[in-house]
Write a protein that holds these residues in place. Structure first.
Motif, PDB file in Angstrom:
ATOM      1  N   SER A 287    -124.026  90.336  -2.148  1.00 14.87           N
ATOM      2  CA  SER A 287    -123.568  90.285  -0.552  1.00 14.87           C
ATOM      3  C   SER A 287    -122.080  90.902  -0.452  1.00 14.87           C
ATOM      4  O   SER A 287    -121.284  90.617  -1.487  1.00 14.87           O
ATOM      5  N   PRO A 288    -121.782  91.563   0.706  1.00 16.56           N
ATOM      6  CA  PRO A 288    -120.413  92.385   0.662  1.00 16.56           C
ATOM      7  C   PRO A 288    -119.301  91.254   0.409  1.00 16.56           C
ATOM      8  O   PRO A 288    -119.375  90.046   1.358  1.00 16.56           O
ATOM      9  N   THR A 289    -118.274  91.516  -0.058  1.00 19.18           N
ATOM     10  CA  THR A 289    -117.148  90.630  -0.074  1.00 19.18           C
ATOM     11  C   THR A 289    -116.111  91.405   0.734  1.00 19.18           C
ATOM     12  O   THR A 289    -116.306  92.484   1.469  1.00 19.18           O
ATOM     13  N   SER A 290    -114.812  90.501   0.846  1.00 16.80           N
ATOM     14  CA  SER A 290    -113.734  91.095   1.510  1.00 16.80           C
ATOM     15  C   SER A 290    -113.328  92.403   1.034  1.00 16.80           C
ATOM     16  O   SER A 290    -112.659  93.387   1.822  1.00 16.80           O
ATOM     17  N   LEU A 291    -113.678  92.757  -0.202  1.00 14.73           N
ATOM     18  CA  LEU A 291    -113.100  94.081  -0.820  1.00 14.73           C
ATOM     19  C   LEU A 291    -114.089  95.057  -0.540  1.00 14.73           C
ATOM     20  O   LEU A 291    -113.918  96.470  -0.566  1.00 14.73           O
TER      21      LEU A 291
END
Lengths: 165, 817
Positions: free
Chosen positions: B699-703
């Protein structure tokens, strides 16, 4: 079994207070905080070090409390979300998170607040890229992160203004 | 009140009323509850995807020190299921398991560690059965049947509707486009693992605290599952640590801890592990779909034929509704004179699917919006212009008899076209970079509840007392979206006080009037209407009492800023508290209720219950991508999105809902997939979850998250409180097709299935380099035995909203059975 005691006893310094605690030796710092000390502000999302929800500061460093044995923390300083506010007043990070929509469900919030606190203590005015890197281990499913970045930046500005006073 | 032009609370960016609790760690989630003498439960789950249970021996587990109770299927004779039509689950499987993770037994012990140890001591003999892995397999192999109910074999549901003669519409079209798309399943992944605590109170009644989005439905279903009067059960929805649809079912563990607490007379808690949350699932259905669309040479749609095939997993759940949602909302975005929709949901030996943000509609929306992009290219039209040219008309009926109110879609398209500088970038960026556009529409609340009744869908009760305290009671459930804040804001606006001065009691079936829960983007609209109604009743009493004291007529009284005063002369008046005192003295104890039920939808055909809504929200989105042609890796630098919200009650939260939707849409477009694999035959050939962990389920991280430019289009809808529509689900829908369209703009290949991963992009690029069509996606749509459709003439073809072939259909169904 006989070699392993049922309970061990250590002293933590939790949010600045000397805190003696007894617990089963297999317990993680997360479990001791939540179950033995009643500090349920620290959350868990996997208990495998994958989500970042359980981050607390140990001697000022953000650590995933689900991966740390409480036994290893004897005599160490632990900071949790419960210790972040200044009496009745909110820490600038807390105020900015509340004001700018950085906490939706609020479940990942304590871990992110503590991680951001460690960042701002080292780097008082981090770039957006640095904030992204620092928070890369903390998963948030609600916000899409953008309002979190903005809140950290706002808190940095608030803290800078406070420092000037 | 809603005609008031200037507002003191509504529309102003504010700290949410529960914001302080969330940032201080004081929000009490279900797993934060600790009660004296509390015990802990753990579930034994099936390691087999499909097996008969031959025997269960729990005697060793029960003898384990610290174990208080072991429950098995024998303790739960009654089936359950969230929809009345799908009562096909057991709290603990008595004879048969249908997916890896299906619960079989529960241990209740002094702590989690002891309960976990005892699980290993339960001996279960299984007889493995053949497994069904995919929808196609389910169609091909009617045996072994996973369930005895359903249409036949392993087909759970079949639906077919025809609103006007689509074949004639295609014959009259200049072009007919046909495409097959696939949308992989994915899961909600709330960071809070589901938890529940059950306890018996001093009167012998049961209280269940739970991570649930729908305490009222849980209350009803639990009464049936436990065979207890509902009046003896209280369900308290704790604030959810994220829901996204995953906390909408009655779950096995909720029934198990309830039974255990009743049996032991002690509180019992369960908190699922992350792995268990993956198994419990109830997330996005994998959907294979075929779309045929007829268009004129100037880009007008003449008709559309949508066929869907849903992989439902091991149980019914919300699946009957999900099936209808894969077609119900295809008609509300663009003018579509004729429409045919056929759907099929199959049973497979995987965790059951259900509602996830957008419930059944993101999949066909993906197909429709990618196909429109292909149509625009083929007609040499700009994709934004093509859409602007066909936007549905406000205050109109659709081919399938949905009533549309306001539509801000054209404005949304114009906004993202301007903000993204679309005209100078589409088809003009250097190779490897591209932009894509897509639109969508979504419900503002499902028109009908999940069980048939004529009662309100949301109720609000208000209590005022002489201290000036305002307490609001409502069954609505805070899942992070801000329903508590919206409730406080609306009451505060009507009564002229500060939102932070409102005390809230929500999501508690023991204390609050029924609200159906946080699903289908219904809360702001339905709860909001009920809250306005209740608050206006009290406002009238307060104004009457104040008017009497001020010796003026009540119409001249204003309530604002915590004061009750003569309009135009703020000096002549009193504080809100003094006015409440005067009202209490004059009228007695001050309380009022308000309620709301949506207007009846004009559709009268069987199946018309899914799709109607008091209003529809609209969204347009532009996504920019960079595609590395050597690796297939896709980067998204920026997203522009405009959402027709009617009016934002609290713009801070509205923006958060839109951006959170963009995040989840990108996640589904690029990385998230709930996928399974077969173990080798020597390991039983079992069907197991490929990645039941947060680390591997990407799942997408802050990056990973791009910059998002959000615009709220505010065109107040007269059917909504203060004109406010939804924001929590609709904005997810256009994101994935916009990504796919941007990839095409960047590198000229079509990936007609989600997620769009680097390997698929590379494969498409290779095909293109070989001179073949640069497309990766499903090659064919299988033969599905759809029934004769219900023929429902659209409104403009003389229909009355009913099917015209009911009798013929009944005869066909009778012959089939």
């Amino acid at each position: 079994m006989s070699a392993v005691p049922d309970q061990v006893h250590i002293r933590l310094r939790v949010n600045g207070e000397d805190t003696p605690v007894s617990f089963a030796p297999y317990k993680t710092l997360l479990e001791v905080l939540r179950e033995d000390l009643g500090l349920t502000g620290t959350k868990h999302g996997c208990e495998l070090g994958e989500c970042g929800a359980c981050a607390v500061l140990v001697d000022g460093e953000p650590l995933l409390s689900c991966l740390v044995l409480a036994l290893e923390c004897d005599g160490r300083a632990i900071e949790t979300v419960e210790g972040l506010a200044r009496g009745p007043g909110l820490h600038p990070l807390q105020a900015a998170f509340a004001d700018l929509g950085a906490a939706q469900c609020g479940y990942c919030t304590p871990g992110i607040l503590m991680t951001a606190k460690a960042l701002l203590e080292k780097e008082p005015s981090p770039s957006r890229e640095r904030i992204k890197e620092a928070l890369a281990g903390s998963l948030c499913r609600c916000t899409g992160y953008q309002q979190i970045f903005e809140a950290v930046e706002e808190a940095a500005r608030m803290m800078a203004r406070e420092g000037q006073r | 009140m809603t005609t008031k032009q200037r507002f003191d609370v509504v529309g102003r960016p504010r700290r949410r009323v529960d914001g302080r609790a969330k940032v201080t760690g004081q929000t009490r989630f279900a797993d934060d509850i600790v009660l004296p003498r509390m015990l802990h439960a753990k579930l034994l789950r099936s390691p087999h995807p499909h097996a008969a249970i031959e025997s269960i021996d729990s005697s060793r587990a029960l003898a384990h020190p610290g174990v208080y109770l072991v429950l098995t299927g024998k303790d739960f004779p009654v089936t359950f299921g969230i929809l009345p039509v799908s009562q096909d689950e057991y709290p603990l499987a008595p004879e048969r398991v249908r997916y890896v993770g299906d619960p079989i037994a529960a241990v209740i012990a002094r702590d989690e560690q002891t309960a976990t140890e005892a699980l290993d001591l339960i001996e279960v003999k299984y007889r493995p059965l053949a497994t069904i892995a995919t929808s196609e397999e389910a169609l091909e192999r009617p045996e072994p049947r996973i369930h005895d109910h359903g249409e036949r074999g392993n087909i759970h549901r079949l639906q077919a509707f025809e609103f006007g003669d689509v074949e004639a519409a295609f014959a009259a079209a200049d072009h007919v486009f046909e495409d097959v798309f696939f949308y992989e399943g994915n899961t909600h992944l709330p960071i809070e693992q589901h938890a529940s605590v059950a306890a018996v109170d001093g009167e012998g009644k049961l209280t269940l605290w739970s991570s649930t989005q729908v305490p009222h439905y849980i209350h009803r279903a639990l009464a049936r599952a436990l065979q207890m009067p509902a009046a003896h059960i209280r369900v308290i929805a704790c604030p959810n640590g994220g829901g996204f649809g995953g906390k909408c079912d009655l779950h096995n563990h909720e029934i198990v801890v309830s039974r255990a607490a009743l049996r032991l007379g002690r509180p019992v808690k369960i908190c699922l592990t992350r792995e268990e949350v993956f198994y419990m699932h109830r997330g996005r259905h994998p959907v294979l779909m075929k779309m045929r669309t007829g268009v004129t040479k100037d880009g007008k749609l003449t008709g559309m034929h949508v066929q869907t095939l849903l992989d439902g997993g091991g149980y019914g759940g919300y699946g009957a509704a999900s099936t209808l949602y894969t077609g119900a909302l295809q008609t509300v975005t663009y003018e579509l004179p004729r429409y045919k929709f056929e759907a099929c949901r199959t049973f497979t030996n995987k965790p059951p699917c259900g509602p996830k943000r957008g419930h059944g509609t993101p999949q066909p929306r993906f197909g429709q919006e990618v196909q429109l992009d292909k149509i625009a290219e083929s007609l040499r039209m700009d994709p934004a212009e093509l859409r602007l040219n066909i936007v549905a008309k406000p205050n109109s009926l659709t081919a399938n008899w949905l009533k549309i109110g306001s539509i801000g879609l054209a404005e949304c398209i114009n906004r993202v076209v301007a903000s993204s500088d679309w005209k100078r970038r589409f088809q003009k960026l250097p190779a490897g970079r591209g932009v894509g556009l897509a639109c969508s529409a979504y419900l503002c609340g499902a028109g009908l509840p999940i069980y048939w009744n004529k009662m309100p869908q949301s109720g609000v009760q208000l209590l005022l007392d002489r201290s000036g305290q305002v307490t609001v009671f409502c069954g609505a459930t805070e899942i992070g979206q801000g329903s508590d804040d919206v409730l406080a804001a609306i009451v505060a606006e009507v009564l002229g006080i500060d939102a932070y001065d409102v005390r809230l009691v929500t999501g508690d079936t023991g204390l609050t009037p029924v609200d159906l829960g946080s699903y289908s983007s219904r809360v702001t609209v339905m709860m909001g209407h009920a809250a306005i109604q209740a608050a206006e009743k009290l406002r009238e009493l307060i104004a009457d009492a104040a008017a009497q004291q001020l010796e003026v007529s009540p119409e001249r009284i204003a309530l604002a800023g915590g004061r009750v005063y003569l309009a135009g002369d703020p000096g002549k008046g009193m504080s809100f508290r003094e006015a409440v005192e005067a009202a209490e003295a004059r009228f007695g104890t001050l309380g009022a209720v308000g309620s709301y039920a949506p207007p009846r939808s004009p559709g009268r055909y069987k199946g018309a219950g899914v799709g109607p809504s008091p209003a529809y929200s609209y969204t347009a989105c532009v996504v920019e991508v960079e595609v590395d042609q050597a690796t297939g890796w896709i980067t998204v630098p920026k997203v522009w999105i405009a959402h027709d919200i009617g009016r934002a009650i609290n713009p801070v939260l509205a923006r958060g809902q839109v951006e959170g939707s963009v995040y989840m849409g990108l996640a589904e477009a690029l990385m998230e997939e709930q996928v399974f694999r077969r173990l080798p035959p020597k390991l039983s050939g079992a069907l197991v979850h490929k990645i039941p962990s947060l680390l591997e389920y990407k799942s997408p991280t802050s990056l990973d998250m791009p910059e998002v430019v959000t615009e709220l289009v505010e065109d107040p809808d007269p059917s909504c409180p203060f004109g406010a529509k939804e924001a929590g689900q609709g904005p997810l829908l256009p994101v994935a097709p916009a990504v796919a369209n941007a990839v095409y703009d960047a590198v000229g290949v079509r990936v007609d299935e989600l997620p769009i991963t680097p390997d698929k992009v590379l494969r498409a690029l290779e095909l293109k380099a070989q001179g073949k069509p640069g497309r990766v996606g499903p090659e064919r749509f299988p033969a599905v035995p759809y029934p004769e459709p219900l023929i429902v003439p659209p409104p403009w073809e003389g229909g009355d909203g009913k099917e015209v072939n009911r009798r013929a259909r009944r005869a066909e169904q009778a012959a089939a059975s």
